[in-house]
Design a protein around this motif. Structure first.
Motif, PDB file in Angstrom:
ATOM      1  N   SER A  48      -8.468   1.322  -6.369  1.00 19.04           N
ATOM      2  CA  SER A  48      -7.686   0.445  -7.244  1.00 19.04           C
ATOM      3  C   SER A  48      -6.348   0.122  -6.583  1.00 19.04           C
ATOM      4  O   SER A  48      -5.962   0.760  -5.587  1.00 19.04           O
ATOM      5  CB  SER A  48      -7.412   1.151  -8.577  1.00 19.04           C
ATOM      6  OG  SER A  48      -6.586   2.288  -8.359  1.00 19.04           O
ATOM      7  N   LYS A  49      -5.642  -0.834  -7.153  1.00 22.77           N
ATOM      8  CA  LYS A  49      -4.313  -1.170  -6.648  1.00 22.77           C
ATOM      9  C   LYS A  49      -3.377   0.019  -6.815  1.00 22.77           C
ATOM     10  O   LYS A  49      -2.564   0.301  -5.929  1.00 22.77           O
ATOM     11  CB  LYS A  49      -3.756  -2.390  -7.378  1.00 22.77           C
ATOM     12  CG  LYS A  49      -2.411  -2.824  -6.864  1.00 22.77           C
ATOM     13  CD  LYS A  49      -1.892  -4.065  -7.559  1.00 22.77           C
ATOM     14  CE  LYS A  49      -0.551  -4.455  -6.951  1.00 22.77           C
ATOM     15  NZ  LYS A  49       0.035  -5.595  -7.635  1.00 22.77           N
ATOM     16  N   VAL A  50      -3.501   0.741  -7.921  1.00 23.82           N
ATOM     17  CA  VAL A  50      -2.656   1.921  -8.159  1.00 23.82           C
ATOM     18  C   VAL A  50      -2.871   2.959  -7.063  1.00 23.82           C
ATOM     19  O   VAL A  50      -1.907   3.497  -6.500  1.00 23.82           O
ATOM     20  CB  VAL A  50      -2.934   2.524  -9.562  1.00 23.82           C
ATOM     21  CG1 VAL A  50      -2.263   3.879  -9.722  1.00 23.82           C
ATOM     22  CG2 VAL A  50      -2.487   1.562 -10.647  1.00 23.82           C
ATOM     23  N   GLN A  51      -4.133   3.241  -6.720  1.00 15.40           N
ATOM     24  CA  GLN A  51      -4.402   4.212  -5.665  1.00 15.40           C
ATOM     25  C   GLN A  51      -3.905   3.693  -4.313  1.00 15.40           C
ATOM     26  O   GLN A  51      -3.378   4.463  -3.507  1.00 15.40           O
ATOM     27  CB  GLN A  51      -5.893   4.551  -5.586  1.00 15.40           C
ATOM     28  CG  GLN A  51      -6.164   5.684  -4.602  1.00 15.40           C
ATOM     29  CD  GLN A  51      -7.629   5.991  -4.439  1.00 15.40           C
ATOM     30  OE1 GLN A  51      -8.416   5.102  -4.123  1.00 15.40           O
ATOM     31  NE2 GLN A  51      -7.988   7.252  -4.656  1.00 15.40           N
ATOM     32  N   ALA A  52      -4.045   2.398  -4.061  1.00 15.39           N
ATOM     33  CA  ALA A  52      -3.548   1.820  -2.808  1.00 15.39           C
ATOM     34  C   ALA A  52      -2.040   2.023  -2.692  1.00 15.39           C
ATOM     35  O   ALA A  52      -1.534   2.365  -1.622  1.00 15.39           O
ATOM     36  CB  ALA A  52      -3.897   0.330  -2.735  1.00 15.39           C
ATOM     37  N   GLU A  53      -1.332   1.856  -3.788  1.00 15.03           N
ATOM     38  CA  GLU A  53       0.113   2.071  -3.784  1.00 15.03           C
ATOM     39  C   GLU A  53       0.451   3.547  -3.564  1.00 15.03           C
ATOM     40  O   GLU A  53       1.439   3.866  -2.897  1.00 15.03           O
ATOM     41  CB  GLU A  53       0.734   1.534  -5.074  1.00 15.03           C
ATOM     42  CG  GLU A  53       0.693   0.012  -5.124  1.00 15.03           C
ATOM     43  CD  GLU A  53       1.018  -0.578  -6.493  1.00 15.03           C
ATOM     44  OE1 GLU A  53       0.984   0.170  -7.506  1.00 15.03           O
ATOM     45  OE2 GLU A  53       1.281  -1.795  -6.543  1.00 15.03           O
ATOM     46  N   GLN A  54      -0.371   4.456  -4.093  1.00 14.15           N
ATOM     47  CA  GLN A  54      -0.173   5.889  -3.852  1.00 14.15           C
ATOM     48  C   GLN A  54      -0.364   6.203  -2.365  1.00 14.15           C
ATOM     49  O   GLN A  54       0.405   6.968  -1.779  1.00 14.15           O
ATOM     50  CB  GLN A  54      -1.163   6.727  -4.671  1.00 14.15           C
ATOM     51  CG  GLN A  54      -0.897   6.750  -6.152  1.00 14.15           C
ATOM     52  CD  GLN A  54      -2.014   7.469  -6.904  1.00 14.15           C
ATOM     53  OE1 GLN A  54      -3.183   7.412  -6.522  1.00 14.15           O
ATOM     54  NE2 GLN A  54      -1.640   8.135  -7.982  1.00 14.15           N
ATOM     55  N   ILE A  55      -1.382   5.616  -1.767  1.00 15.89           N
ATOM     56  CA  ILE A  55      -1.644   5.819  -0.339  1.00 15.89           C
ATOM     57  C   ILE A  55      -0.477   5.289   0.482  1.00 15.89           C
ATOM     58  O   ILE A  55       0.003   5.957   1.405  1.00 15.89           O
ATOM     59  CB  ILE A  55      -2.967   5.137   0.066  1.00 15.89           C
ATOM     60  CG1 ILE A  55      -4.147   5.888  -0.562  1.00 15.89           C
ATOM     61  CG2 ILE A  55      -3.102   5.042   1.582  1.00 15.89           C
ATOM     62  CD1 ILE A  55      -5.461   5.131  -0.517  1.00 15.89           C
ATOM     63  N   ASP A  56      -0.015   4.097   0.145  1.00 15.04           N
ATOM     64  CA  ASP A  56       1.129   3.490   0.828  1.00 15.04           C
ATOM     65  C   ASP A  56       2.337   4.428   0.755  1.00 15.04           C
ATOM     66  O   ASP A  56       2.980   4.712   1.776  1.00 15.04           O
ATOM     67  CB  ASP A  56       1.442   2.138   0.183  1.00 15.04           C
ATOM     68  CG  ASP A  56       2.617   1.425   0.825  1.00 15.04           C
ATOM     69  OD1 ASP A  56       2.621   1.256   2.063  1.00 15.04           O
ATOM     70  OD2 ASP A  56       3.527   1.024   0.072  1.00 15.04           O
ATOM     71  N   GLU A  57       2.618   4.933  -0.415  1.00 13.53           N
ATOM     72  CA  GLU A  57       3.755   5.838  -0.598  1.00 13.53           C
ATOM     73  C   GLU A  57       3.572   7.127   0.205  1.00 13.53           C
ATOM     74  O   GLU A  57       4.508   7.611   0.856  1.00 13.53           O
ATOM     75  CB  GLU A  57       3.935   6.155  -2.092  1.00 13.53           C
ATOM     76  CG  GLU A  57       5.176   6.961  -2.401  1.00 13.53           C
ATOM     77  CD  GLU A  57       6.474   6.269  -2.002  1.00 13.53           C
ATOM     78  OE1 GLU A  57       7.406   6.991  -1.599  1.00 13.53           O
ATOM     79  OE2 GLU A  57       6.569   5.025  -2.078  1.00 13.53           O
ATOM     80  N   TYR A  58       2.366   7.677   0.170  1.00 14.10           N
ATOM     81  CA  TYR A  58       2.082   8.902   0.927  1.00 14.10           C
ATOM     82  C   TYR A  58       2.314   8.681   2.423  1.00 14.10           C
ATOM     83  O   TYR A  58       2.930   9.506   3.095  1.00 14.10           O
ATOM     84  CB  TYR A  58       0.651   9.360   0.666  1.00 14.10           C
ATOM     85  CG  TYR A  58       0.260  10.587   1.461  1.00 14.10           C
ATOM     86  CD1 TYR A  58       0.665  11.859   1.052  1.00 14.10           C
ATOM     87  CD2 TYR A  58      -0.483  10.479   2.622  1.00 14.10           C
ATOM     88  CE1 TYR A  58       0.325  12.986   1.789  1.00 14.10           C
ATOM     89  CE2 TYR A  58      -0.825  11.599   3.367  1.00 14.10           C
ATOM     90  CZ  TYR A  58      -0.421  12.847   2.946  1.00 14.10           C
ATOM     91  OH  TYR A  58      -0.752  13.958   3.683  1.00 14.10           O
TER      92      TYR A  58
END
Length: 150
Positions: free
Chosen positions: A45-55
């Motif tokens: 999802s977009k939310v998980q993609a943003e979590q990956i980006d942040e990580y």
């Protein structure tokens, strides 16, 4: 020919680190980048993609991986591009790391696919369906145990 590796996630990994799958996927992306491959990391999802980006932004400078979310960054994307279903990656990438629940129909355009078999029964069944879809697409398949620490 495309080759896919399904990493089997053991329950002890999840007990030790609730975000183990996300961290392991980022570790795989970093490894592939350091080996000279361009990577597309497909989040669920977009939310998980943003979590990956942040990580990925939180890594130590020595471990930094040039990356961007789809639609951001340089033309053609950074060496590691993070997206989610419904978007088109910038193309010309060697490694697909799939965190989505379905097998993307474009997987055959990559030389290497990394996928996961979680320990949750519902998610494990979804992994079996992805495995079948990859096999039907002519992708060479193998399984491996996920390492203790990514």
């Amino acid at each position: 020919m495309t080759h896919a590796t399904f990493y089997i996630i053991d329950e002890k990994h999840i007990e030790a680190d609730n975000d183990y799958l996300l961290h392991f996927a980022c570790h795989q992306a970093a490894m592939s980048y350091r080996q000279g491959s361009k990577v597309y990391l497909l989040a669920e999802s977009k939310v998980q993609a943003e979590q990956i980006d942040e990580y990925l932004w939180q890594q130590e400078p020595d471990n930094f991986v040039p990356h961007n979310l789809i639609g951001e960054g340089p033309r053609g994307g950074a060496p590691v591009e993070v997206g989610w279903p419904g978007l088109r990656h910038s193309g010309h990438r060697g490694v697909l790391i799939n965190l989505s629940h379905e097998a993307p129909n474009f997987a055959v355009t990559f030389s290497q696919v990394v996928d996961f078999v979680p320990c949750d029964e519902k998610l494990k069944q979804q992994a079996r369906e992805r495995y079948k879809a990859y096999r039907l697409a002519g992708i060479q398949l193998q399984t491996a145990a996920a390492p203790e620490t990514p």
